[in-house]
Design a protein around this motif. Structure first.
Motif, PDB file in Angstrom:
ATOM      1  N   TYR A  27     -80.529  16.591  55.292  1.00 51.84           N
ATOM      2  CA  TYR A  27     -80.784  16.892  56.701  1.00 51.84           C
ATOM      3  C   TYR A  27     -81.852  16.021  57.338  1.00 51.84           C
ATOM      4  CZ  TYR A  27     -77.915  20.968  55.797  1.00 51.84           C
ATOM      5  OH  TYR A  27     -76.866  21.794  55.470  1.00 51.84           O
ATOM      6  N   LEU A 239     -74.025  15.832  55.281  1.00 50.28           N
ATOM      7  CA  LEU A 239     -73.710  17.147  54.699  1.00 50.28           C
ATOM      8  C   LEU A 239     -72.633  17.017  53.630  1.00 50.28           C
ATOM      9  CD1 LEU A 239     -73.333  19.313  57.927  1.00 50.28           C
ATOM     10  CD2 LEU A 239     -75.086  19.621  56.214  1.00 50.28           C
ATOM     11  N   VAL A 251     -76.433  23.471  50.206  1.00 50.54           N
ATOM     12  CA  VAL A 251     -76.356  22.775  51.488  1.00 50.54           C
ATOM     13  C   VAL A 251     -76.153  23.773  52.619  1.00 50.54           C
ATOM     14  CG1 VAL A 251     -74.991  21.138  52.841  1.00 50.54           C
ATOM     15  CG2 VAL A 251     -75.538  20.627  50.459  1.00 50.54           C
ATOM     16  N   TRP A 255     -78.778  24.863  55.748  1.00 49.79           N
ATOM     17  CA  TRP A 255     -78.340  24.738  57.139  1.00 49.79           C
ATOM     18  C   TRP A 255     -78.540  26.039  57.913  1.00 49.79           C
ATOM     19  CZ3 TRP A 255     -77.550  21.600  60.940  1.00 49.79           C
ATOM     20  CH2 TRP A 255     -76.755  21.965  62.027  1.00 49.79           C
TER      21      TRP A 255
END
Length: 631
Positions: A27, A239, A251, A255
């Motif tokens: 990210y 991603l 992941v 998020w």
């Protein structure tokens, strides 16, 4: 699953721990978008007045873009289309092409699409460090105009330092990526909450009707502004690309647990600031912070953008290695910088080419606003191709009906197409830069791929079938000398040129002869128990096939150790490796490529790294025998 390979697959860890690590690697890029996304979305050049209704519309467009493109498309759908846990454009290409292997018509188109997507990725790899670091350093201008002339030199120093550090690897500083990014996202969310509390009307932006009115209510300007809105979700491809390092659960946890809330709060906070003070459009990100926190945020933003840049640079190394393994680029010197961390590789050639391109972008464009015009084309091109490839995976790989596959990807395709079309409006303002880079890389990739196909065809045409040759040779066998001879050959079933030269010059044959072919499969990893395939050809001659995945390190010496389990043992000091080095001669006498492409292929072949290093062969046990091939 673990490979008997010098590069192990990722070790299992707690989901929370992996999510922390993912913050920096996955990210970093999308997390630094608030530095410039709002500023460019509401830029005066679009001719859209900074009124409350328009600000709510712009914020709503950003919010729903994040939800549709990142959350629904990548987090919920694309991450399901993984190649044995691995993601990224090259992994998806291998998966999609494998799904249509029985349909050559589709396979050729898919391969072309994948190569275009991979080529555009390099434009992203250049522009991400350039725009991220430059936008962070531009915060100095907010503190005092005296720093204006020092912004580019400081950005250049930061970038040069970053690229020079690459050869040492990122294993040491990688441990700090997660905590720094946690602090970064908390700072984003905190300042967002501060301004939202002062102007809570911005919360109305979650209503998609505001986005619909904004995207349709300003005529052509509404379409143009989409080219700036897309800056909010650049980095979404990471991603998918880095999914294999951390797993889907980690992941997704990062998020939904921190990144998405922090981004939304910060975007809404910048919008609240603009409603209260439209003059803040000069730099709404830094002006959102109090004066005492400005330089702290500049330092934190610079650290965050360096992390984002590092992730993109590492991605360029990774995709280059995958392209080499899959046969789209010539062999390059690949250095493994860590014995423990997966993916810790360094490609000197790629590193210095990237640095030169990044410095050219920073000094040539001169500001983050001008770089923003160039940024969207490569990003949206890759995203559009990812959606198309996913369709083929769903339709042919998973076996869903055409209707379901179309519904699953059709909406996202239209959204991607809208953003991509808007980004094309910026071609003359800088969008040409990543397109030129992508075209150059695409030309290299397809030329190398096609050149290798032609070369292998010519080798087969001039080769003798191995079985026939051995039968004839053993009727009047040459002198057999002690030891093992390993002949590396890419044309399985044909007599290696190195063997013919050895017989012609030395008039002897080793006691044991191995014909070794390395095959790169369309999967990221090949487990040790499935790696070795041995065929007894008689007279102590063997055909040995070694399978590697496109993310495996093709270590031949370690692969030979696996042969013990198949009752074929190698003594290193009694084993010699014979390589055929082909010198490619461009020629107009054979049907192939245009002459300039043949010359380009010949140059690439001459400058490819040695197979000795690439396959980890003992240099003091290798004999290279050359031959000239016209194509």
């Amino acid at each position: 699953m673990k490979n008997n390979n010098s590069e192990a697959q990722p070790q299992k860890s707690s989901t929370a721990g992996l999510a922390l690590l993912a913050l920096g690697i996955v990210y970093g890029d999308i997390g630094t978008s608030p530095l410039y996304a709002v500023k460019e979305t509401f830029g005066p050049s679009h001719g859209i007045a900074l009124e409350t209704a328009n600000i709510l519309g712009g914020l709503s467009t950003i919010f729903w873009s994040l939800m549709i493109v990142v959350t629904f498309k990548y987090v919920m759908l694309i991450m399901r289309a993984n190649n044995k846990g691995e993601g990224g454009i090259m992994a998806l290409l291998a998966l999609a092409s494998s799904a249509v292997k029985d349909q050559p018509r589709w396979r050729k188109s898919i391969l072309a699409l994948g190569v275009v997507g991979a080529s555009l990725f390099y434009g992203d790899a250049v522009l991400t460090p350039a725009i991220s670091v430059l936008s962070a350093v531009e915060g100095l201008e907010v503190g005092t105009a005296a720093f204006k002339h020092y912004v580019i030199p400081i950005a250049v120093i930061v970038l040069v330092t970053l690229f020079m550090f690459q050869r040492h690897g990122t294993a040491v500083v990688g441990a700090f990526f997660g905590p720094i990014c946690v602090l970064w996202f908390l700072a984003l969310g905190a300042v967002g909450i501060h301004h939202i509390v002062q102007n809570p009307v911005v919360l109305q932006a979650v209503d998609p009707l505001h986005a619909l009115r904004f995207a349709t209510g300003h005529g052509f300007a509404s379409f143009v502004v989409l080219g700036a809105v897309l800056l909010a979700f650049t980095g979404a491809e990471a991603l998918y690309a880095d999914m294999g390092h951390f797993g889907k659960r980690a992941v997704r946890l990062a998020w939904f647990g921190l990144v998405l809330p922090a981004l939304v709060l910060n975007y809404f906070g910048q919008g609240a600031l603009l409603i209260a003070n439209p003059q803040a459009i000069d730099n709404p990100f830094y002006l959102a912070y109090p004066g005492w926190a400005l330089y702290l945020m500049i330092a934190l933003a610079t650290a965050a953008t360096v992390i984002a840049s590092q992730a993109t640079i590492s991605g360029a190394y990774s995709i280059t290695r995958q392209a080499i393994q899959l046969g789209y680029l010539p062999r390059m010197n690949i250095q493994h910088t860590s014995a423990k961390e997966i993916g810790q590789i360094y490609l000197p050639a790629v590193n210095w080419i990237l640095l030169a391109a990044v410095l050219a972008a920073v000094t040539g464009f001169g500001s983050s606003s001008r770089l923003a015009s160039a940024y969207g084309v490569s990003v949206m091109g890759t995203m559009l191709i990812t959606t198309l490839l996913t369709f083929f995976v769903i339709r042919f790989g998973w076996g869903f009906s055409l209707l379901l596959a179309g519904i699953a990807t059709g909406f996202f395709f239209l959204v991607d197409l809208a953003f991509f079309s808007a980004s094309l409006l910026k071609v003359l303002d800088g969008g040409w830069f990543p397109l030129v880079m992508g075209a150059a890389v695409f030309t290299l990739m397809v030329t190398w791929r096609r050149g290798r196909e032609i070369l292998l065809t010519r080798l087969r045409q001039t080769s003798v079938p191995l079985d026939t040759f051995l039968d004839s040779l053993m009727r009047h066998p040459p002198v057999r000398v002690p030891g093992t001879a390993v002949f590396l050959t890419s044309t399985q079933g044909a007599v290696p040129h190195a063997l013919l030269h050895n017989l012609a010059h030395n008039k002897v044959l080793h006691e044991r002869v191995i014909f070794l072919t390395v095959v790169i499969k369309d999967v990221p990893w090949v487990p040790a128990k499935e790696r070795i395939h041995i065929k007894d050809l008689g007279n102590n001659c063997f055909q040995l096939t070694v399978d590697f995945g496109f993310k495996d390190r093709p270590d031949v010496m370690q692969a030979l150790e696996l042969c013990r389990e198949h009752e074929l043992e190698f003594q290193p000091l009694q084993t010699s490796f014979f390589l055929s080095r082909e010198t490619v001669i461009p020629s107009i006498h054979y049907e192939g490529m245009a002459l300039w492409r043949e010359r380009l292929f010949s140059m690439l072949a001459r400058n490819a790294s040695s197979p000795v290093e690439y396959f980890n062969l003992p240099a003091n046990r290798v004999i290279e025998l050359g031959t000239q091939i016209e194509i």
